[in-house]
Scaffold this motif. Sequence first.
Motif, PDB file in Angstrom:
ATOM      1  N   PRO A   1      37.635  34.315  45.888  1.00 35.51           N
ATOM      2  CA  PRO A   1      38.772  33.721  46.608  1.00 35.51           C
ATOM      3  C   PRO A   1      39.075  34.516  47.881  1.00 35.51           C
ATOM      4  O   PRO A   1      38.899  35.732  47.912  1.00 35.51           O
ATOM      5  CB  PRO A   1      39.924  33.849  45.614  1.00 35.51           C
ATOM      6  CG  PRO A   1      39.283  33.970  44.273  1.00 35.51           C
ATOM      7  CD  PRO A   1      37.989  34.686  44.508  1.00 35.51           C
ATOM      8  N   SER A   2      39.520  33.841  48.937  1.00 31.69           N
ATOM      9  CA  SER A   2      39.892  34.530  50.171  1.00 31.69           C
ATOM     10  C   SER A   2      41.116  35.404  49.906  1.00 31.69           C
ATOM     11  O   SER A   2      42.004  35.020  49.160  1.00 31.69           O
ATOM     12  CB  SER A   2      40.234  33.512  51.259  1.00 31.69           C
ATOM     13  OG  SER A   2      39.135  32.668  51.501  1.00 31.69           O
ATOM     14  N   PRO A   3      41.148  36.586  50.538  1.00 35.96           N
ATOM     15  CA  PRO A   3      42.275  37.493  50.260  1.00 35.96           C
ATOM     16  C   PRO A   3      43.521  37.151  51.075  1.00 35.96           C
ATOM     17  O   PRO A   3      43.459  37.006  52.289  1.00 35.96           O
ATOM     18  CB  PRO A   3      41.723  38.861  50.678  1.00 35.96           C
ATOM     19  CG  PRO A   3      40.658  38.568  51.660  1.00 35.96           C
ATOM     20  CD  PRO A   3      40.156  37.178  51.430  1.00 35.96           C
TER      21      PRO A   3
ATOM     22  N   PRO B   1      35.273  35.860  59.491  1.00 39.99           N
ATOM     23  CA  PRO B   1      35.358  35.047  58.280  1.00 39.99           C
ATOM     24  C   PRO B   1      36.430  35.657  57.389  1.00 39.99           C
ATOM     25  O   PRO B   1      36.939  36.731  57.689  1.00 39.99           O
ATOM     26  CB  PRO B   1      33.984  35.223  57.650  1.00 39.99           C
ATOM     27  CG  PRO B   1      33.576  36.601  58.053  1.00 39.99           C
ATOM     28  CD  PRO B   1      34.177  36.851  59.416  1.00 39.99           C
ATOM     29  N   SER B   2      36.760  34.962  56.315  1.00 43.47           N
ATOM     30  CA  SER B   2      37.721  35.525  55.376  1.00 43.47           C
ATOM     31  C   SER B   2      37.178  36.857  54.843  1.00 43.47           C
ATOM     32  O   SER B   2      35.974  37.014  54.670  1.00 43.47           O
ATOM     33  CB  SER B   2      37.969  34.539  54.244  1.00 43.47           C
ATOM     34  OG  SER B   2      36.736  34.067  53.721  1.00 43.47           O
ATOM     35  N   ALA B   3      38.092  37.801  54.592  1.00 40.60           N
ATOM     36  CA  ALA B   3      37.699  39.181  54.297  1.00 40.60           C
ATOM     37  C   ALA B   3      37.435  39.427  52.815  1.00 40.60           C
ATOM     38  O   ALA B   3      37.843  40.445  52.248  1.00 40.60           O
ATOM     39  CB  ALA B   3      38.773  40.135  54.829  1.00 40.60           C
TER      40      ALA B   3
ATOM     41  N   LYS C   1      29.075  27.806  46.792  1.00 42.32           N
ATOM     42  CA  LYS C   1      30.025  28.052  45.711  1.00 42.32           C
ATOM     43  C   LYS C   1      31.138  28.905  46.294  1.00 42.32           C
ATOM     44  O   LYS C   1      30.904  29.839  47.062  1.00 42.32           O
ATOM     45  CB  LYS C   1      29.318  28.823  44.600  1.00 42.32           C
ATOM     46  CG  LYS C   1      30.047  28.830  43.292  1.00 42.32           C
ATOM     47  CD  LYS C   1      29.130  29.397  42.222  1.00 42.32           C
ATOM     48  CE  LYS C   1      29.906  30.165  41.188  1.00 42.32           C
ATOM     49  NZ  LYS C   1      30.594  29.438  40.208  1.00 42.32           N
ATOM     50  N   HIS C   2      32.348  28.571  45.962  1.00 43.95           N
ATOM     51  CA  HIS C   2      33.449  29.130  46.708  1.00 43.95           C
ATOM     52  C   HIS C   2      34.629  29.419  45.812  1.00 43.95           C
ATOM     53  O   HIS C   2      34.813  28.741  44.817  1.00 43.95           O
ATOM     54  CB  HIS C   2      33.902  28.091  47.731  1.00 43.95           C
ATOM     55  CG  HIS C   2      33.887  28.609  49.125  1.00 43.95           C
ATOM     56  ND1 HIS C   2      33.176  28.019  50.117  1.00 43.95           N
ATOM     57  CD2 HIS C   2      34.510  29.667  49.699  1.00 43.95           C
ATOM     58  CE1 HIS C   2      33.362  28.673  51.250  1.00 43.95           C
ATOM     59  NE2 HIS C   2      34.170  29.679  51.019  1.00 43.95           N
ATOM     60  N   TYR C   3      35.419  30.377  46.198  1.00 42.59           N
ATOM     61  CA  TYR C   3      36.723  30.588  45.571  1.00 42.59           C
ATOM     62  C   TYR C   3      36.619  30.660  44.055  1.00 42.59           C
ATOM     63  O   TYR C   3      37.510  30.213  43.359  1.00 42.59           O
ATOM     64  CB  TYR C   3      37.689  29.440  45.908  1.00 42.59           C
ATOM     65  CG  TYR C   3      37.687  29.016  47.351  1.00 42.59           C
ATOM     66  CD1 TYR C   3      38.113  29.902  48.340  1.00 42.59           C
ATOM     67  CD2 TYR C   3      37.267  27.746  47.735  1.00 42.59           C
ATOM     68  CE1 TYR C   3      38.126  29.509  49.673  1.00 42.59           C
ATOM     69  CE2 TYR C   3      37.277  27.364  49.066  1.00 42.59           C
ATOM     70  CZ  TYR C   3      37.699  28.247  50.025  1.00 42.59           C
ATOM     71  OH  TYR C   3      37.716  27.856  51.329  1.00 42.59           O
TER      72      TYR C   3
HETATM   73 MG    MG Z   1      35.616  32.160  53.608  1.00 38.84          MG
END
Ligand code: MG
Length: 535
Positions: A152-154, A144-146, A237-239
């Motif tokens: 927020p995704s890096p 997955p995104s780190a 909930k994201h970013y």
């Molecule tokens: Mg992600």
Amino acid sequence: MKQKMNTKIFDPNNRDHIKEAGEILKNGGLVAIPTETVYGLAADALNPEAVRNIYKVKGRPSDNPLIVHISEFDEMIPLVKEIPESARKLAAAFWPGPLTMILPKTDMIPDATSGGLDTVAIRFPANETARKIIAASGCPIAAPSANLSGKPSPTEFKYVYDDLYGKVEGIVDGGNCNVGVESTVITLAEKYPRVLRPGGVTVEELREVLGRVDVDDAVVHKLKDKEKAASPGMKYKHYSPKAEITIADVSLEDYIDLVNSSEDAGALCFEGEEKEIRGSFVTYGKEYDGESQAQRLFAALNELDEKGMKTVYARCPKKRGVGLAVYNRLIRSAGFKVLHPETEIIGLTGMTGAGKSVAANEFRRHGAAVIDCDLITREVYDDDCLRELQEAFGSDIVDGEGILNRRELARRAFASPEGKAKLESITFPRINAGIRSRIEEYKKTGTKVIVLDAPTLFEAGADRLCSKILVVTAPETIRLDRIVRRDGISVKDAQLRMKAQRSESELTACADFVIDNSGDTDISEAVETVLNSLK
Ligand code: MG
Ligand code: TXA
């Protein structure tokens, strides 16, 4: 408190480091790796224990499945029940690259990885470091995104470091990610292919390869409370930065007014626009360039917090091309708060001969107000303007009766780039003032949709008055034929005129809507679609 882990920082150019990162993964450890989209937090996808650690470190809900990364096409064969023709076509067109395909899984994929679903998401990344590490590990890699869940995704090493240092065995410093938003996720496990998450591979590109491709409702709409998300990640909930973001889906001019008139609001705007902003700002890419926006978005969201911004108005990306991916992420970071204008102003443009007037008439028929910018252009030559033109191009361009010799003016002005610039600096501000006053009049009468029929929308800078841009297109041969007939000029002259304009692809890159006027489309229907989407 939990003991901090000794995190190794790896250099992607060092072969021993790549090997060591691969060893850690093979042995069940976690390593953050760069990919072309965002950094990923990698583990052996076939090792449930290792995968559970990913969830633990990220603080991620365990029903949100992970993407399995491979370094060769053939590595997917044992992971999925079968590889349909559609998957082969997509792989040939977009792999390695920012595209993830969902297919029915085999028992090899543990529930921990698939979040209990009977499908698995497969991705073959383009980033060379990522591929080398996957190959070195000898296993398919869940990643997955780190970022910590919710953030927020890096897309830059420093953000991975901030979130994961001391929590994982290794972090690979691969610099900045060039796509900047996560991969496009498409499911091939249902009747029709459907995009669950837009990304670097666009919906338009997918349609070119597969024909019908649907877009999941959750891409740009908020799921209702009990609705089930096709892609479990869509419901969380994201970013979300600490700043409270509202997307302002309005014209640049209204946006600047909005930000500058609210006491302590900051701006998340496009490059160059900050010159007009009084308060604090962060930029994310160029206005008509979804790729550059995608590249910058997540870092920009982090920067809002670094600057301590509390209330932020964000410029709205186009919901086409890579812009759709940008909008999909931004609307989540804004908690789905979007501001729409009371009056939509649609800039209508296209190359000469494309048939803008056909579209303009359809808008009129559907009750929209149409401002003919060519008419306004003819009205700007008042005494004051003529005087300025005489100063710039010679007093004899106006005769004794006060009549402007347009042909001579054009000859002198267009003789050099400086001359053209000079002419435009005299006429464009007047044209725009004329457009503005027409807009104000229509607004007073309660008009909800105003169309600016403007062949030189961008050249005149009138695009800054528009909340939407519509480009009418037609194939070159059709356009050429139309101009020759309409204006009674030679093919050669018509070609010259076309060459002097912005190309169709330059125009459509700026568009919210594109209407094809080659004769194959029902223009009335197309206009209705545009109007309905504004409601
Ligand atoms: Mg992600
Ligand atoms: O670009 C990317 O895809 C990055 C890099 C690291 O490769 N990875 C990434 O992973 O974004 P993640 O876990 O942050 O997002 C995976 C998304 C989630 O929205 C998840 O719900 C969805 O893919 N997904 C994974 N497997 C799925 C499945 N079997 N069915 C439906 N959605 C799935």
